[in-house]
Design a protein around this motif. Sequence first.
Motif, PDB file in Angstrom:
ATOM      1  N   TRP A 428     -10.432 -18.552  -0.115  1.00  0.00           N
ATOM      2  CA  TRP A 428      -9.579 -18.125   1.005  1.00  0.00           C
ATOM      3  C   TRP A 428      -8.142 -18.000   0.502  1.00  0.00           C
ATOM      4  CZ3 TRP A 428      -6.660 -22.027   4.295  1.00  0.00           C
ATOM      5  CH2 TRP A 428      -5.935 -21.392   5.315  1.00  0.00           C
ATOM      6  N   GLU A 435      -7.676 -16.601   8.726  1.00  0.00           N
ATOM      7  CA  GLU A 435      -8.267 -17.669   9.543  1.00  0.00           C
ATOM      8  C   GLU A 435      -8.547 -17.166  10.961  1.00  0.00           C
ATOM      9  OE1 GLU A 435      -5.205 -20.713   9.090  1.00  0.00           O
ATOM     10  OE2 GLU A 435      -6.753 -22.221   9.455  1.00  0.00           O
ATOM     11  N   THR A 446     -11.262 -22.903   9.939  1.00  0.00           N
ATOM     12  CA  THR A 446     -11.233 -23.589   8.643  1.00  0.00           C
ATOM     13  C   THR A 446     -11.298 -25.080   8.933  1.00  0.00           C
ATOM     14  OG1 THR A 446      -8.816 -23.748   8.615  1.00  0.00           O
ATOM     15  CG2 THR A 446      -9.783 -21.817   7.581  1.00  0.00           C
ATOM     16  N   CYS A 460     -10.262 -13.780  -1.712  1.00  0.00           N
ATOM     17  CA  CYS A 460     -10.457 -14.222  -0.318  1.00  0.00           C
ATOM     18  C   CYS A 460     -11.669 -13.521   0.297  1.00  0.00           C
ATOM     19  CB  CYS A 460      -9.193 -13.925   0.491  1.00  0.00           C
ATOM     20  SG  CYS A 460      -9.340 -14.371   2.239  1.00  0.00           S
TER      21      CYS A 460
END
Lengths: 477, 477
Positions: A428, A435, A446, A460
């Motif tokens: 990420w 997110e 998360t 990511c």
Amino acid sequence: MSTEKLPTRSENFSEWYNQVIQRAEMADYAPVRGCMVVRPYGWALWENIQQALDKRFKATGHVNAAFPLFIPMSFLEKEKQHVEGFSPELAVVTIGGGEKLEEPLVVRPTSETIIGYMYSKWIKSYRDLPVLINQWGNVVRWEMRTRLFLRTLEFYWQEGHTAHATAEEAVEETVRMLNVYTDFAINEAAVPVIPGKKSETEKFAGAVDSYTIEAMMGDTRALQAGTSHFLGQNFARAFEIQYLDPNNSLQYCWTTSWGLSTRFIGAIIMTHGDDQGLILPPRLAPIQIVVVPIYKNDQEQSKVFAAVQQVEKQLSAWRFKVDLRTEVTPGFKFNDWELRGVPLRIEIGPKDVDHGVVTLARRHLPGKAGKSTLPVDQLSIQIGNVLDEIQAALLERATHFRDEHIFDPNNYEELKEVVQNGWAFSWWCGSAECEARVKEDTKATTRCMPLDQPEGKGTCIVCGKPAQRKVYFARAY
Amino acid sequence: MSTEKLPTRSENFSEWYNQVIQRAEMADYAPVRGCMVVRPYGWALWENIQQALDKRFKATGHVNAAFPLFIPMSFLEKEKQHVEGFSPELAVVTIGGGEKLEEPLVVRPTSETIIGYMYSKWIKSYRDLPVLINQWGNVVRWEMRTRLFLRTLEFYWQEGHTAHATAEEAVEETVRMLNVYTDFAINEAAVPVIPGKKSETEKFAGAVDSYTIEAMMGDTRALQAGTSHFLGQNFARAFEIQYLDPNNSLQYCWTTSWGLSTRFIGAIIMTHGDDQGLILPPRLAPIQIVVVPIYKNDQEQSKVFAAVQQVEKQLSAWRFKVDLRTEVTPGFKFNDWELRGVPLRIEIGPKDVDHGVVTLARRHLPGKAGKSTLPVDQLSIQIGNVLDEIQAALLERATHFRDEHIFDPNNYEELKEVVQNGWAFSWWCGSAECEARVKEDTKATTRCMPLDQPEGKGTCIVCGKPAQRKVYFARAY
């Protein structure tokens, strides 16, 4: 005990959870919206949790104290992010002794502010540091959607609050207490948590960095089971917690806070329970062993009761109960204690007595799989090992379940799929946008960036940009 | 520690009390009027009190649970005397989550009402009785004149709440718990309390009969140190706590409640303390023994420290602390630990090491009177006896002081005199008028009619009418 069958976990996990808590007499709804009554069986579990944690807190140099329930509203306003985070959730006392109060009092949602105020009074010199204080108590957060143990208006917890001379020491303390929680969860509760760091979006209101232990429940959803915060100098500046260093120069302290609550009882229930009810880990179970005598007539009864007395003597080192009820059958008792999650049952019938043995039934292995016999005179020597085996088996089972439901998706489409029935462990980029996108698409957030990171770097899973860290995405409680 | 001298008890008992608590770091004032912070040293004492009581509660069949902090206002109104007694003292939450509440919530001043409500849900049959539940927690009473530990807006306590099938059983329970408090006070805290019954005027709001343990403080004033109430069917009727008896007929339960609070810490302080500071009874003291090494140079230091290590090994069964501070002198340390009331000090100097001994200094006997030496290798064998002797000496001294200040006045004029510096133990007709007259003339109230009554009858010390019982009159906290 109701004789109606529990809903199964697969058909309705949420309803299974609510019913098992109430039928096992762990907790009940209070007449005040969103509040719970923790019944004796549930509170005994909490007392065992408290002891296991308190021992660890004291071993790491902490002492307990008690700070007031009420906090002046103005205190909360001194730390900007803190008040923004908590103000929608406050219960406010406006009347005292029949008079309207000049300044409303907040029922503490957490105690950084009032403890910060006291620390500024107590701390003068570097010799006073570190201050390592914990508090066991109740707090109130006005939640709209509540659920027994997981999210209630009032809940019980401990909150540690420490002040240090340097940032390094405070970070060290934050991680030390995260490790204490991890050790407690794994070794006492058999809940295989993953310790890690929260994202900026998910961190505590007023913290510089928040750490968490994340646990996977039986429906694969994640539960934040304990948190530890590095508060930097945010609260020290807001409350002027200062000390004179050895050069006689005035410095701000660095502070931490860390908490674990009755929510953890929910974690235990949802990690270990099965369709028959609770399964409690032996190290924390209020009743570790239940003894059920089995007999058909007076002659058998006197024979069996004599054996029960022998057994009782050998169990004195454990938390046990002998179920002597006459108004219910042994089969009813078996179901009842299975519902309540007692990890080990000892059955004693006339045949057992004839052979000088007792029958053991392990709660986590229903039916014949969990049964064995043991010579009566071996009980005090062997029973500790049996309970240790059960404890280890629960941890192994929960770890296996968790690992089976953690996925490493190859792309965003796969991520969206796997978080419906598990966690995604993915690279990420760290951006709040990625997110937010995952949350919107899947309801998964998360959970944490584990302390234990894989080697190397990646891209990511959401935006494809370079990523330094892997994070768990999951739907959470 | 402040180096200014404490006020003496004889010149200003009240100021001595306030200062000793703050200087010994037992408690501090909170930024909310009338609230206190119990600091780690005070809380450790409370934890020891909790353990000593909790063990006794469990041995008499009780279990712990947790009921909500908030009580709907309407609940209090269900028991007429109860609401009259408590309504002037309530803290009221009127705002939750930013919204005005439809029904205000009271922060519990005591929990008979909400527990009564839950009992009415849980209790169905005679088989469910007795219910024997205790709760450790915080309560709030909006007091106008507050004092650390003795009377604070928020305080910590335990409240037991039990339900029974018959009046006899409930009365038996009420007296049993009074006896538990008496046993605790005398044998753990060395506070020689007198158990007895409260007058109608002094009883708990909603009780049929209230019992109390009354203690005499160092200024001869009385302190109500714990109470146990027979509630009859008052709360059972208000909350419909009913059960089906063996004949299937619906009956109201009989209930009790009993509580002991952080006020008891005040009792310990004011019973045992002297002009040097606190004196804590060894069985409850957070630190039972302090070890102070004494040396002048490096050579002495290494010799003394070696001996300290030997001593530490022998003290592992006790709560002890070694004071290794280098920035203060041994004399400062002596004063500091005397202020904090540590019952036994072990001094180790080079001469002690040469003779293979340590010097013991007993806190309650200042100067040479409390000093003796003990061979180092005798420590683990003898130190328990020394602490037991100190415990016994404290109880004996307090009992002697109390008995010296209890008078049997011959007439009302004498009564008015003796209650200025002690208690009067006198025949009383039982009328509220006579009680009120004594209160008006002397500020003394009836404290209790002791369970242990003298033979025969007498005439009321106030009005001269026939009297069945003797009562203690005293000015009280």
